[in-house]
Design a protein around this motif. Structure first.
Motif, PDB file in Angstrom:
ATOM      1  N   ARG A   1       0.886  -1.086   0.116  1.00 57.33           N
ATOM      2  CA  ARG A   1       0.056  -0.043   0.095  1.00 57.33           C
ATOM      3  C   ARG A   1       0.869   1.165   0.089  1.00 57.33           C
ATOM      4  O   ARG A   1       0.725   2.247   0.657  1.00 57.33           O
ATOM      5  N   ALA A   2       2.038   1.062  -0.601  1.00 54.21           N
ATOM      6  CA  ALA A   2       2.954   2.378  -0.612  1.00 54.21           C
ATOM      7  C   ALA A   2       2.345   3.612  -1.296  1.00 54.21           C
ATOM      8  O   ALA A   2       1.533   3.730  -2.060  1.00 54.21           O
ATOM      9  N   ILE A   3       2.602   4.754  -0.779  1.00 52.42           N
ATOM     10  CA  ILE A   3       2.297   6.069  -1.308  1.00 52.42           C
ATOM     11  C   ILE A   3       3.412   6.527  -2.097  1.00 52.42           C
ATOM     12  O   ILE A   3       4.675   6.773  -1.492  1.00 52.42           O
ATOM     13  N   CYS A   4       3.249   7.309  -3.217  1.00 54.10           N
ATOM     14  CA  CYS A   4       4.327   8.010  -3.907  1.00 54.10           C
ATOM     15  C   CYS A   4       4.159   9.486  -3.873  1.00 54.10           C
ATOM     16  O   CYS A   4       2.949   9.903  -3.559  1.00 54.10           O
ATOM     17  N   CYS A   5       5.251  10.129  -4.127  1.00 49.89           N
ATOM     18  CA  CYS A   5       5.133  11.596  -3.968  1.00 49.89           C
ATOM     19  C   CYS A   5       4.069  12.107  -5.037  1.00 49.89           C
ATOM     20  O   CYS A   5       3.194  13.083  -4.618  1.00 49.89           O
ATOM     21  N   GLY A   6       3.841  11.806  -6.263  1.00 48.50           N
ATOM     22  CA  GLY A   6       2.891  12.001  -7.334  1.00 48.50           C
ATOM     23  C   GLY A   6       3.005  13.466  -7.911  1.00 48.50           C
ATOM     24  O   GLY A   6       2.011  13.774  -8.461  1.00 48.50           O
ATOM     25  N   ALA A   7       4.135  14.020  -7.576  1.00 50.85           N
ATOM     26  CA  ALA A   7       4.209  15.466  -8.265  1.00 50.85           C
ATOM     27  C   ALA A   7       4.570  15.174  -9.761  1.00 50.85           C
ATOM     28  O   ALA A   7       4.941  14.114 -10.065  1.00 50.85           O
ATOM     29  N   PRO A   8       4.254  16.125 -10.677  1.00 51.72           N
ATOM     30  CA  PRO A   8       4.725  15.828 -11.899  1.00 51.72           C
ATOM     31  C   PRO A   8       5.937  15.926 -12.318  1.00 51.72           C
ATOM     32  O   PRO A   8       6.951  16.484 -11.633  1.00 51.72           O
ATOM     33  N   VAL A   9       6.408  14.974 -13.248  1.00 53.16           N
ATOM     34  CA  VAL A   9       7.967  14.895 -13.751  1.00 53.16           C
ATOM     35  C   VAL A   9       7.951  15.223 -15.165  1.00 53.16           C
ATOM     36  O   VAL A   9       7.068  15.337 -15.942  1.00 53.16           O
ATOM     37  N   GLN A  10       9.348  15.402 -15.539  1.00 47.69           N
ATOM     38  CA  GLN A  10       9.198  15.835 -16.961  1.00 47.69           C
ATOM     39  C   GLN A  10      10.360  14.846 -17.612  1.00 47.69           C
ATOM     40  O   GLN A  10      11.176  14.192 -16.953  1.00 47.69           O
ATOM     41  N   ASP A  11      10.326  15.007 -18.917  1.00 43.34           N
ATOM     42  CA  ASP A  11      11.503  14.160 -19.907  1.00 43.34           C
ATOM     43  C   ASP A  11      11.170  12.776 -19.361  1.00 43.34           C
ATOM     44  O   ASP A  11      12.247  11.802 -19.546  1.00 43.34           O
ATOM     45  N   GLY A  12      10.339  12.062 -19.022  1.00 39.85           N
ATOM     46  CA  GLY A  12      10.009  10.760 -18.829  1.00 39.85           C
ATOM     47  C   GLY A  12      10.895  10.228 -17.322  1.00 39.85           C
ATOM     48  O   GLY A  12      11.225   9.001 -17.336  1.00 39.85           O
ATOM     49  N   LYS A  13      11.182  11.011 -16.679  1.00 43.79           N
ATOM     50  CA  LYS A  13      12.033  10.610 -15.425  1.00 43.79           C
ATOM     51  C   LYS A  13      11.153  10.011 -14.406  1.00 43.79           C
ATOM     52  O   LYS A  13       9.728  10.249 -14.678  1.00 43.79           O
ATOM     53  N   SER A  14      11.566   9.257 -13.529  1.00 43.68           N
ATOM     54  CA  SER A  14      10.847   8.506 -12.542  1.00 43.68           C
ATOM     55  C   SER A  14      10.379   9.261 -11.271  1.00 43.68           C
ATOM     56  O   SER A  14       9.692   8.981 -10.517  1.00 43.68           O
ATOM     57  N   TRP A  15      11.574  10.408 -10.972  1.00 44.79           N
ATOM     58  CA  TRP A  15      11.180  11.278  -9.804  1.00 44.79           C
ATOM     59  C   TRP A  15      11.183  12.610 -10.392  1.00 44.79           C
ATOM     60  O   TRP A  15      11.679  13.182 -11.116  1.00 44.79           O
ATOM     61  N   CYS A  16      10.651  13.554  -9.220  1.00 45.33           N
ATOM     62  CA  CYS A  16      10.414  14.786  -9.574  1.00 45.33           C
ATOM     63  C   CYS A  16      11.865  15.345  -9.135  1.00 45.33           C
ATOM     64  O   CYS A  16      12.735  14.746  -8.575  1.00 45.33           O
ATOM     65  N   ALA A  17      12.071  16.709  -9.328  1.00 42.08           N
ATOM     66  CA  ALA A  17      13.369  17.241  -9.147  1.00 42.08           C
ATOM     67  C   ALA A  17      13.649  17.349  -7.676  1.00 42.08           C
ATOM     68  O   ALA A  17      14.982  17.085  -7.321  1.00 42.08           O
ATOM     69  N   SER A  18      12.820  17.449  -6.868  1.00 41.43           N
ATOM     70  CA  SER A  18      13.225  17.411  -5.348  1.00 41.43           C
ATOM     71  C   SER A  18      13.494  16.023  -4.765  1.00 41.43           C
ATOM     72  O   SER A  18      14.628  15.938  -4.056  1.00 41.43           O
ATOM     73  N   HIS A  19      12.873  14.865  -5.256  1.00 39.06           N
ATOM     74  CA  HIS A  19      13.432  13.638  -4.920  1.00 39.06           C
ATOM     75  C   HIS A  19      14.645  12.968  -5.982  1.00 39.06           C
ATOM     76  O   HIS A  19      15.363  12.336  -5.361  1.00 39.06           O
ATOM     77  N   ARG A  20      14.824  13.520  -6.968  1.00 42.05           N
ATOM     78  CA  ARG A  20      15.915  13.222  -7.860  1.00 42.05           C
ATOM     79  C   ARG A  20      17.124  13.600  -7.153  1.00 42.05           C
ATOM     80  O   ARG A  20      18.167  12.940  -7.026  1.00 42.05           O
ATOM     81  N   ARG A  21      17.220  14.679  -6.240  1.00 36.87           N
ATOM     82  CA  ARG A  21      18.462  15.284  -5.836  1.00 36.87           C
ATOM     83  C   ARG A  21      18.506  14.287  -4.562  1.00 36.87           C
ATOM     84  O   ARG A  21      19.763  14.128  -3.985  1.00 36.87           O
TER      85      ARG A  21
END
Length: 77
Positions: A45-65
């Motif tokens: 029952r995991a919950i994801c961030c859900g923020a929009p991503v760009q360029d087909g990436k898996s994580w938003c800019a905040s979580h990518r860092r």
């Protein structure tokens, strides 16, 4: 897998805000263009961030860092 980060990008990481909690969605219902960073424990029952991503990436800019550690000069791989 490491991601190369330019030194000019390191200062940019500090200005990125954490995505709103209102965007969070269950992992099973997350679409193709939302951040898949799991908030809390990874269960069925995991919950994801859900923020929009760009360029087909898996994580938003905040979580990518968080996911990718910048390479350091002189580091042996």
């Amino acid at each position: 897998m490491n991601q190369l980060v330019r030194m000019s990008q390191i200062g940019e990481a500090e200005t990125i805000k954490e995505p709103s909690a209102e965007l969070r969605v269950p992992f099973a219902q997350s679409g193709a263009f939302v951040c898949k960073f799991i908030i809390g424990e990874p269960t069925e029952r995991a919950i994801c961030c859900g923020a929009p991503v760009q360029d087909g990436k898996s994580w938003c800019a905040s979580h990518r860092r968080i996911v990718f550690e910048p390479t350091r000069p002189g580091r042996i791989r």
